[in-house]
Motif scaffolding. Structure first.
Motif, PDB file in Angstrom:
ATOM      1  N   TYR A 244       0.842  -1.183   0.000  1.00 41.49           N
ATOM      2  CA  TYR A 244       0.000   0.000   0.000  1.00 41.49           C
ATOM      3  C   TYR A 244       0.888   1.247   0.000  1.00 41.49           C
ATOM      4  O   TYR A 244       1.933   1.274   0.649  1.00 41.49           O
ATOM      5  CB  TYR A 244      -0.886   0.062   1.256  1.00 41.49           C
ATOM      6  CG  TYR A 244      -1.793  -1.129   1.438  1.00 41.49           C
ATOM      7  CD1 TYR A 244      -1.321  -2.319   1.968  1.00 41.49           C
ATOM      8  CD2 TYR A 244      -3.142  -1.052   1.093  1.00 41.49           C
ATOM      9  CE1 TYR A 244      -2.163  -3.401   2.150  1.00 41.49           C
ATOM     10  CE2 TYR A 244      -3.989  -2.136   1.274  1.00 41.49           C
ATOM     11  CZ  TYR A 244      -3.487  -3.306   1.796  1.00 41.49           C
ATOM     12  OH  TYR A 244      -4.324  -4.383   1.970  1.00 41.49           O
TER      13      TYR A 244
ATOM     14  N   TYR B  69       0.428   5.373   1.041  1.00 47.15           N
ATOM     15  CA  TYR B  69      -0.399   6.398   1.672  1.00 47.15           C
ATOM     16  C   TYR B  69       0.355   7.728   1.619  1.00 47.15           C
ATOM     17  O   TYR B  69       1.581   7.757   1.544  1.00 47.15           O
ATOM     18  CB  TYR B  69      -0.665   6.075   3.158  1.00 47.15           C
ATOM     19  CG  TYR B  69      -1.527   4.863   3.413  1.00 47.15           C
ATOM     20  CD1 TYR B  69      -0.976   3.586   3.423  1.00 47.15           C
ATOM     21  CD2 TYR B  69      -2.888   4.992   3.682  1.00 47.15           C
ATOM     22  CE1 TYR B  69      -1.760   2.467   3.680  1.00 47.15           C
ATOM     23  CE2 TYR B  69      -3.682   3.880   3.935  1.00 47.15           C
ATOM     24  CZ  TYR B  69      -3.104   2.627   3.938  1.00 47.15           C
ATOM     25  OH  TYR B  69      -3.889   1.523   4.192  1.00 47.15           O
TER      26      TYR B  69
ATOM     27  N   PRO C 270      -2.781   9.531   7.636  1.00 48.04           N
ATOM     28  CA  PRO C 270      -2.444   9.019   6.307  1.00 48.04           C
ATOM     29  C   PRO C 270      -3.689   8.821   5.450  1.00 48.04           C
ATOM     30  O   PRO C 270      -4.741   8.423   5.952  1.00 48.04           O
ATOM     31  CB  PRO C 270      -1.780   7.671   6.620  1.00 48.04           C
ATOM     32  CG  PRO C 270      -1.292   7.785   8.021  1.00 48.04           C
ATOM     33  CD  PRO C 270      -2.303   8.642   8.715  1.00 48.04           C
TER      34      PRO C 270
ATOM     35  N   PHE D 290      -5.034   6.971   1.863  1.00 45.42           N
ATOM     36  CA  PHE D 290      -4.747   5.895   0.919  1.00 45.42           C
ATOM     37  C   PHE D 290      -4.530   6.426  -0.489  1.00 45.42           C
ATOM     38  O   PHE D 290      -5.267   7.292  -0.968  1.00 45.42           O
ATOM     39  CB  PHE D 290      -5.913   4.907   0.928  1.00 45.42           C
ATOM     40  CG  PHE D 290      -5.896   3.898  -0.176  1.00 45.42           C
ATOM     41  CD1 PHE D 290      -6.784   3.979  -1.230  1.00 45.42           C
ATOM     42  CD2 PHE D 290      -4.973   2.857  -0.156  1.00 45.42           C
ATOM     43  CE1 PHE D 290      -6.781   3.040  -2.248  1.00 45.42           C
ATOM     44  CE2 PHE D 290      -4.958   1.917  -1.173  1.00 45.42           C
ATOM     45  CZ  PHE D 290      -5.858   2.017  -2.210  1.00 45.42           C
TER      46      PHE D 290
ATOM     47  N   TYR E 125      -3.093   0.423  -3.942  1.00 44.58           N
ATOM     48  CA  TYR E 125      -2.860  -0.895  -3.359  1.00 44.58           C
ATOM     49  C   TYR E 125      -2.451  -1.861  -4.459  1.00 44.58           C
ATOM     50  O   TYR E 125      -3.073  -1.914  -5.526  1.00 44.58           O
ATOM     51  CB  TYR E 125      -4.133  -1.360  -2.663  1.00 44.58           C
ATOM     52  CG  TYR E 125      -4.249  -2.846  -2.466  1.00 44.58           C
ATOM     53  CD1 TYR E 125      -5.206  -3.596  -3.165  1.00 44.58           C
ATOM     54  CD2 TYR E 125      -3.418  -3.517  -1.592  1.00 44.58           C
ATOM     55  CE1 TYR E 125      -5.318  -4.961  -2.980  1.00 44.58           C
ATOM     56  CE2 TYR E 125      -3.525  -4.879  -1.404  1.00 44.58           C
ATOM     57  CZ  TYR E 125      -4.473  -5.598  -2.101  1.00 44.58           C
ATOM     58  OH  TYR E 125      -4.586  -6.951  -1.919  1.00 44.58           O
TER      59      TYR E 125
ATOM     60  N   ALA F  17      -4.403  -3.291  -7.645  1.00 44.59           N
ATOM     61  CA  ALA F  17      -5.768  -3.754  -7.445  1.00 44.59           C
ATOM     62  C   ALA F  17      -6.733  -2.613  -7.163  1.00 44.59           C
ATOM     63  O   ALA F  17      -7.933  -2.733  -7.402  1.00 44.59           O
ATOM     64  CB  ALA F  17      -5.813  -4.761  -6.295  1.00 44.59           C
TER      65      ALA F  17
ATOM     66  N   LEU G 182       4.028   7.280   2.817  1.00 39.80           N
ATOM     67  CA  LEU G 182       4.205   6.063   3.598  1.00 39.80           C
ATOM     68  C   LEU G 182       3.878   4.837   2.765  1.00 39.80           C
ATOM     69  O   LEU G 182       2.928   4.834   1.987  1.00 39.80           O
ATOM     70  CB  LEU G 182       3.277   6.083   4.817  1.00 39.80           C
ATOM     71  CG  LEU G 182       3.530   7.178   5.857  1.00 39.80           C
ATOM     72  CD1 LEU G 182       2.365   7.265   6.827  1.00 39.80           C
ATOM     73  CD2 LEU G 182       4.814   6.898   6.605  1.00 39.80           C
TER      74      LEU G 182
ATOM     75  N   GLN H  26      -1.343  -4.232   8.478  1.00 35.45           N
ATOM     76  CA  GLN H  26      -0.371  -3.541   7.641  1.00 35.45           C
ATOM     77  C   GLN H  26       0.795  -3.050   8.484  1.00 35.45           C
ATOM     78  O   GLN H  26       0.605  -2.479   9.555  1.00 35.45           O
ATOM     79  CB  GLN H  26      -1.040  -2.371   6.933  1.00 35.45           C
ATOM     80  CG  GLN H  26      -2.144  -2.842   5.978  1.00 35.45           C
ATOM     81  CD  GLN H  26      -2.852  -1.707   5.289  1.00 35.45           C
ATOM     82  OE1 GLN H  26      -2.276  -0.637   5.064  1.00 35.45           O
ATOM     83  NE2 GLN H  26      -4.094  -1.925   4.934  1.00 35.45           N
ATOM     84  N   TYR H  27       1.988  -3.278   7.953  1.00 37.75           N
ATOM     85  CA  TYR H  27       3.221  -2.846   8.609  1.00 37.75           C
ATOM     86  C   TYR H  27       3.814  -1.713   7.792  1.00 37.75           C
ATOM     87  O   TYR H  27       4.033  -1.866   6.589  1.00 37.75           O
ATOM     88  CB  TYR H  27       4.189  -4.031   8.727  1.00 37.75           C
ATOM     89  CG  TYR H  27       3.630  -5.136   9.576  1.00 37.75           C
ATOM     90  CD1 TYR H  27       2.858  -6.155   9.014  1.00 37.75           C
ATOM     91  CD2 TYR H  27       3.839  -5.153  10.957  1.00 37.75           C
ATOM     92  CE1 TYR H  27       2.320  -7.164   9.799  1.00 37.75           C
ATOM     93  CE2 TYR H  27       3.301  -6.160  11.743  1.00 37.75           C
ATOM     94  CZ  TYR H  27       2.540  -7.153  11.162  1.00 37.75           C
ATOM     95  OH  TYR H  27       1.995  -8.144  11.941  1.00 37.75           O
ATOM     96  N   PHE H  28       4.075  -0.605   8.461  1.00 38.33           N
ATOM     97  CA  PHE H  28       4.468   0.613   7.778  1.00 38.33           C
ATOM     98  C   PHE H  28       5.974   0.839   7.802  1.00 38.33           C
ATOM     99  O   PHE H  28       6.657   0.513   8.770  1.00 38.33           O
ATOM    100  CB  PHE H  28       3.782   1.825   8.425  1.00 38.33           C
ATOM    101  CG  PHE H  28       2.340   1.962   8.053  1.00 38.33           C
ATOM    102  CD1 PHE H  28       1.370   1.208   8.682  1.00 38.33           C
ATOM    103  CD2 PHE H  28       1.947   2.838   7.059  1.00 38.33           C
ATOM    104  CE1 PHE H  28       0.029   1.324   8.341  1.00 38.33           C
ATOM    105  CE2 PHE H  28       0.609   2.966   6.708  1.00 38.33           C
ATOM    106  CZ  PHE H  28      -0.345   2.210   7.342  1.00 38.33           C
ATOM    107  N   GLY H  29       6.445   1.455   6.731  1.00 39.91           N
ATOM    108  CA  GLY H  29       7.809   1.934   6.678  1.00 39.91           C
ATOM    109  C   GLY H  29       7.928   3.293   7.335  1.00 39.91           C
ATOM    110  O   GLY H  29       6.915   3.888   7.725  1.00 39.91           O
TER     111      GLY H  29
END
Lengths: 116, 114
Positions: free
Chosen positions: A33, A35, A43, A45, A48, A55, A91, A105-108
């Motif tokens: 994803y 953001y 954040p 969106f 994705y 998608a 993000l 979801q794991y964010f950077g």
């Protein structure tokens, strides 16, 4: 293990220039994803990916924004003809495939983009 | 349309005091709810999540949240705040009919005074 990484951490560019932001997801995560987080906001969106294909790109603000994920891992967010209003933190997040909405979801750490 | 409201933009609590951060959502079905924390210059870290079942969920760092369907709320709590809890807190809901993108509130900034 390694988390989501994003490069560069900071990017300063001039209005009208082209920029690329890179995201390297957690190994094995098929969903990715993007953001955008403006100052003082949560954040929002953008797009994705499930595997290599986008998608859902309903969050992209206009056709200056484009993202790719050619091999189903690393993704690049591309912004053409940048405008001052594009300044924000971008993000990236990744997750395992799972039932819609249930995927954690794991964010950077994000890329902070400043357009002068 | 789905939305998330965090009524408090900024909250200050004393170290050792209890904390409650409010979150209200607008959603047509059973929501998937999340709380994330963001420290300055850092990405978002998941504190806890609610998918179904027990409405009181436990998370990391001593945080918990309670899902109340009748009030459309998912408030975050901690019994005793530590100075290191100072950060921005975001409530989010899993978007309906999508591939799982999250809808975030605007966040609550938490300050902790000694």
């Amino acid at each position: 293990g390694a988390g989501v990484s994003q490069t560069p951490s900071n990017k300063v560019t001039e209005k009208g220039k082209y920029v690329e932001l890179r995201c390297d997801p957690i190994s094995g995560h098929t969903a990715l994803y993007w953001y955008r987080q403006s100052l003082g906001q949560g954040p929002e969106f953008l797009i994705y990916f499930q595997g290599t294909g986008a998608a859902d790109d309903s969050g992209l603000p206009n056709d200056r924004f484009f993202a790719v994920r050619p091999e189903g891992s690393v993704s690049t967010l591309k912004i053409q003809r940048t405008e001052r209003g594009d300044s924000a933190v971008y993000l990236c997040a990744s997750s395992l495939l799972g039932t819609s909405g249930r995927k954690t979801q794991y964010f950077g750490p994000g890329t902070r983009l400043l357009v002068l | 349309a789905q939305s998330v409201t965090q009524p408090d933009i900024h909250i200050t609590v004393s170290e050792g005091a209890s904390l409650e951060l409010r979150c209200n959502y607008s959603y047509g079905a059973t929501p998937y709810l999340f709380w994330y924390v963001q420290s300055p210059g850092q990405g978002l870290q998941l504190l806890l999540k609610y998918f179904s079942g027990d409405t009181l969920v436990q998370g990391i760092k001593g945080f918990e949240a309670e899902f109340k369907r009748s009030q459309s709320s998912f408030n975050l709590r901690k019994p005793s705040v530590h100075w290191s809890d100072a950060a921005e807190y975001f409530c989010a809901v899993g978007a309906q009919g999508s591939q799982g993108n999250l809808i975030f509130g605007k966040g609550t900034n938490l300050s902790v005074k000694p």
